[in-house]
Scaffold this active site. Sequence first.
Site, PDB file in Angstrom:
ATOM      1  N   CYS A 154       0.701  -1.261   0.155  1.00 42.93           N
ATOM      2  CA  CYS A 154      -0.059  -0.046   0.131  1.00 42.93           C
ATOM      3  C   CYS A 154       1.035   1.365  -0.017  1.00 42.93           C
ATOM      4  O   CYS A 154       1.291   1.356   1.195  1.00 42.93           O
ATOM      5  CB  CYS A 154      -0.488   0.284   1.454  1.00 42.93           C
ATOM      6  N   CYS A 161      -0.104   3.661   2.785  1.00 46.71           N
ATOM      7  CA  CYS A 161       0.568   3.825   3.191  1.00 46.71           C
ATOM      8  C   CYS A 161       1.878   4.180   4.393  1.00 46.71           C
ATOM      9  O   CYS A 161       2.364   4.444   4.925  1.00 46.71           O
ATOM     10  CB  CYS A 161       0.103   2.063   4.238  1.00 46.71           C
TER      11      CYS A 161
END
Length: 325
Positions: free
Chosen positions: A79, A82
């Site tokens: 991700c 993230c």
Amino acid sequence: MQPRNMSMSGVVDLAAVKAAQEAKAKAEQARAESARQGGGGAVSPVDLVIDVDEAGFESEVLQRSTEVPVVIDFWAEWCQPCKQLSPVLERLAVEYNGKFVLAKIDVDANQMLMQQFGIQGIPAVFAVVAGQALPLFQGAAPEQQIRSTLDQLVQVAEQRFGLTGLVVDPDAESDAPVEAAPQIPAGPYDHLLEAAVHALDAGDFGGAVQAYKNVLSDDPGNTEAKLGLAQAELLQRVQGADPQDVRKAAAENPDDAQAQIAAADLDLVGGHVEDAFGRLIDTVRRTAGDDRDAVRTRLLELFEVVGGDDPRVAAARRALARALF
């Protein structure tokens, strides 16, 4: 993906009901028990950011939340948002000096916790205060918004639950086990891979793409470079795109292969893995010829971004096979 603010109003509402009073009483009881057993001493700044799994969730999050608010960062290695958000949260955890503890949970390794919190996309940030779970926000939110949310959390924790946080001593020894770093000799492509990571961090996606391609030109089977290239190319494609325009075009033109491909890229960058896969599989069913090939090819590229060992990739591969044959 634009961050979706998950308002702190839930905290205020919770504090107004009887359940909050009971939670406060339990928190006070737990703190008293901890003090009786000699707990509650100063902690090291290192202990303000912890990795948590399903086995340690009760002790590291639920029990700890009776002493200090615990902010949970749900993340995954693949991700990219993230990777933007997590360092900010980690820095703020230290800066807030014990007002909260940051618990990092890898959703790929802890699917049950992800389901229990009802998470649809990552990054997703929650808090647990006196055993009560509270949604904060989703997506890579701006730092100013994060600070405002944390300030509200700290205020509610202090006023409604009596949680004033932990005492932090910069000279205190960490409770975390210390492991000697293994001495691993540098590989022949480590400097190129490191350059690619630095380029990604700097937002130079074109530079990252080229660095990964340089590795693959000499070592076509390099797994790290293949994964990195797929991620860098995805970020390069969505750079500068207007999410609203992309999603509007996809909604108005369900049979337009390029519109669906662009929307699927945004889905994946936003952490909506299954939405991205499902969108492209549905488009494969509705299209033919070159359009269908283009959609299938992009789907295979997105599989590379997520990683072949991810169960969502395996499920999507089966669905793709059914759509094709």
